[in-house]
Design a protein around this motif. Sequence first.
Motif, PDB file in Angstrom:
ATOM      1  N   CYS A 169       0.764  -1.052   0.062  1.00 38.72           N
ATOM      2  CA  CYS A 169      -0.121   0.074   0.052  1.00 38.72           C
ATOM      3  C   CYS A 169       0.969   1.044   0.042  1.00 38.72           C
ATOM      4  CB  CYS A 169      -0.832  -0.084   1.201  1.00 38.72           C
ATOM      5  SG  CYS A 169      -2.202   1.083   1.005  1.00 38.72           S
ATOM      6  N   ASN A 171      -0.301   4.160   0.833  1.00 37.06           N
ATOM      7  CA  ASN A 171      -0.929   5.336   1.842  1.00 37.06           C
ATOM      8  C   ASN A 171      -0.613   5.139   3.062  1.00 37.06           C
ATOM      9  OD1 ASN A 171      -2.908   6.620   0.038  1.00 37.06           O
ATOM     10  ND2 ASN A 171      -4.033   4.498  -0.261  1.00 37.06           N
ATOM     11  N   CYS A 173      -2.162   5.906   6.032  1.00 33.37           N
ATOM     12  CA  CYS A 173      -3.289   5.749   7.047  1.00 33.37           C
ATOM     13  C   CYS A 173      -2.545   5.302   8.425  1.00 33.37           C
ATOM     14  CB  CYS A 173      -4.245   4.866   6.668  1.00 33.37           C
ATOM     15  SG  CYS A 173      -4.917   4.852   4.969  1.00 33.37           S
ATOM     16  N   TYR A 175      -3.594   4.846  11.367  1.00 38.19           N
ATOM     17  CA  TYR A 175      -4.303   3.763  12.081  1.00 38.19           C
ATOM     18  C   TYR A 175      -4.035   2.263  11.535  1.00 38.19           C
ATOM     19  CZ  TYR A 175      -7.533   4.914   8.191  1.00 38.19           C
ATOM     20  OH  TYR A 175      -8.167   4.954   7.096  1.00 38.19           O
ATOM     21  N   CYS A 176      -3.378   1.876  10.441  1.00 36.50           N
ATOM     22  CA  CYS A 176      -3.626   0.993   9.698  1.00 36.50           C
ATOM     23  C   CYS A 176      -2.062  -0.004   9.592  1.00 36.50           C
ATOM     24  CB  CYS A 176      -4.061   1.193   8.349  1.00 36.50           C
ATOM     25  SG  CYS A 176      -3.982  -0.400   7.181  1.00 36.50           S
ATOM     26  N   PHE A 178      -1.272  -2.124   7.332  1.00 33.12           N
ATOM     27  CA  PHE A 178      -0.530  -2.033   6.040  1.00 33.12           C
ATOM     28  C   PHE A 178       0.035  -0.725   5.718  1.00 33.12           C
ATOM     29  CE2 PHE A 178      -3.565  -5.430   4.448  1.00 33.12           C
ATOM     30  CZ  PHE A 178      -2.654  -6.650   5.255  1.00 33.12           C
ATOM     31  N   ARG A 179      -0.032   0.235   6.632  1.00 36.12           N
ATOM     32  CA  ARG A 179       0.229   1.585   5.913  1.00 36.12           C
ATOM     33  C   ARG A 179       1.912   1.755   5.708  1.00 36.12           C
ATOM     34  NH1 ARG A 179       0.624   4.287  11.753  1.00 36.12           N
ATOM     35  NH2 ARG A 179       2.909   3.719  12.571  1.00 36.12           N
ATOM     36  N   GLY A 214      -4.695  -3.619  -0.480  1.00 38.36           N
ATOM     37  CA  GLY A 214      -4.104  -2.191  -0.359  1.00 38.36           C
ATOM     38  C   GLY A 214      -4.091  -1.573  -1.625  1.00 38.36           C
ATOM     39  N   LYS A 283      -5.270   8.364  -0.778  1.00 36.22           N
ATOM     40  CA  LYS A 283      -6.219   8.454   0.291  1.00 36.22           C
ATOM     41  C   LYS A 283      -6.354   9.888   0.796  1.00 36.22           C
ATOM     42  CE  LYS A 283      -8.302   5.488   3.628  1.00 36.22           C
ATOM     43  NZ  LYS A 283      -8.553   4.062   4.243  1.00 36.22           N
ATOM     44  N   GLN A 423      -3.723  -7.427   8.566  1.00 33.56           N
ATOM     45  CA  GLN A 423      -4.164  -6.023   8.821  1.00 33.56           C
ATOM     46  C   GLN A 423      -4.597  -5.482  10.234  1.00 33.56           C
ATOM     47  OE1 GLN A 423      -7.286  -4.357   6.524  1.00 33.56           O
ATOM     48  NE2 GLN A 423      -6.556  -2.658   6.312  1.00 33.56           N
TER      49      GLN A 423
HETATM   50  S1  SF4 Z   1      -4.665  -0.569   3.551  1.00 34.46           S
HETATM   51 FE1  SF4 Z   1      -6.251   0.800   3.372  1.00 34.46          FE
HETATM   52  S2  SF4 Z   1      -6.449   1.429   5.556  1.00 34.46           S
HETATM   53 FE2  SF4 Z   1      -4.472   0.534   5.171  1.00 34.46          FE
HETATM   54  S3  SF4 Z   1      -2.931   1.945   4.706  1.00 34.46           S
HETATM   55 FE3  SF4 Z   1      -3.658   0.990   2.632  1.00 34.46          FE
HETATM   56  S4  SF4 Z   1      -5.332   2.508   2.006  1.00 34.46           S
HETATM   57 FE4  SF4 Z   1      -4.938   2.629   4.285  1.00 34.46          FE
END
Ligand code: SF4
Length: 453
Positions: A169, A171, A173, A175-176, A178-179, A214, A283, A423
């Motif tokens: 991923c 992004n 984020c 809280y995630c 996978f960020r 992701g 995102k 995740q």
């Molecule tokens: S998997 Fe989704 S929530 Fe997690 S970092 Fe990537 S976009 Fe953000």
Amino acid sequence: MSTSTRFPVAPLREWVRRTDVHAAARLSLLVEVLRVLDGEEASSLLGRGELADRLERWRYQWLNQQSTRLTAEDRRSLDCLDRMANELSGRGGRPPRRTRQLVRDDGLAGPEIAEAWRHLDPARPLAPLVERARALTIERFGEPAARDPRPASGRRMLLYAPLYLSSHCINFCTYCGFRYPRQLRRRHLSFAEAQGEANVLLRRGFRHILLVGGEFPRLTTAEYYAQVIEWLTRQAVAPAVEIAPQSTRHYARLAEAGACCVTLYQETYDETLYAEYHPKGSKASYDWRFEGLDRAADAGIGRLGLGILLGLADPVEDTRAMMQHAAYLQARHPDRTIAFSLPRIHDAPQGFRAPYRIDDELFVRLYCVLRLGFPDAELVLSTRENAVLRNRLADICITQMSAGSCTAPGGYEDRKDGGSGEQFPVSDHRTAGEMAAWLTTRGYRVAWRIGAR
Ligand code: SF4
């Protein structure tokens, strides 16, 4: 009627010249669009779709940069791009998207929703609300002829499983798990590996599978998902997706492949907090995500899944906004099914603390309010929650549950993973068979595929 009569072309050109650093390219695209719309230049369906796609991207590029500072002239011009794209795609006559304004405007909420909102007040007793939500769910999802004395009265519960395809991923984020650029063993499944995972789920009985991935443009392309969806459809599976927002054209490709549902959580509708939680990556674009379900519906997707990530922001305000969003989608696409999910943060990656605590009583209240406001909506509950709470909520208003889930790509075939690369951790560890057995004992009709009510 020529396009200059139907669209304010002259003011649009003037606006582009004055405000756009890419004015020359925009104006030449406009010339192409107008020729096709005026019938001066024949264009294949594919060509019209390509032009609509370019107008759509232009509109979002503008919104990404300016969305909080739009003037009335900007709005008129962006609406014009939207309407032109609609006409090119054969949806002429559809009013332009005004998602932000309309979702903020309580006027969209009908009497059912307004009544439901009153129960968001924690001072109101929970027990009568629970009873109303339970009765409504049995009424709308039960079999009227069959009066079953057991708690579920013979109503339907749809079981599904998530299939994680990729943990790559781009992004951030906060809280995630996978960020980016968090260190973890990331994995992207090949088509054959995805088939292997799906075969495990098929053997367990699932015929409704949620593909999750992701956002990683080089790997998780619309074509990659379409290939997996097409194969699943041939196995009599109803595939749903929970992936990055797509363009209308890419959603149309997924719908054509057989995707029946798009789930796209806004996470939070509080725009200031949204910007803090999504500092970088695609995102960060609020509008692109916010209008994603509208694009999916335009593209032919039949079921639209909304959600907020509980813990990020004021849960009452976010629930209200999500219900407004659903009312907007329902008004625009009355033949689509609405689904809601309320994922709640329990564990987050190191360094992240959810600022809002949502206890079980509030959690139950929020689901009940959704049932009152949208009696026919699917209410979805994942294995993030523990078995005791899931059982309680199933008996009230939930209509769709996951079971035996793994949230790491490849996790079903490769159990020795031991949870690394997930995740988020799963709390309800019952197998699909155990879940189905429990539901049957309680008097549910267990459904493994979408469609039955
Ligand atoms: S998997 Fe989704 S929530 Fe997690 S970092 Fe990537 S976009 Fe953000």
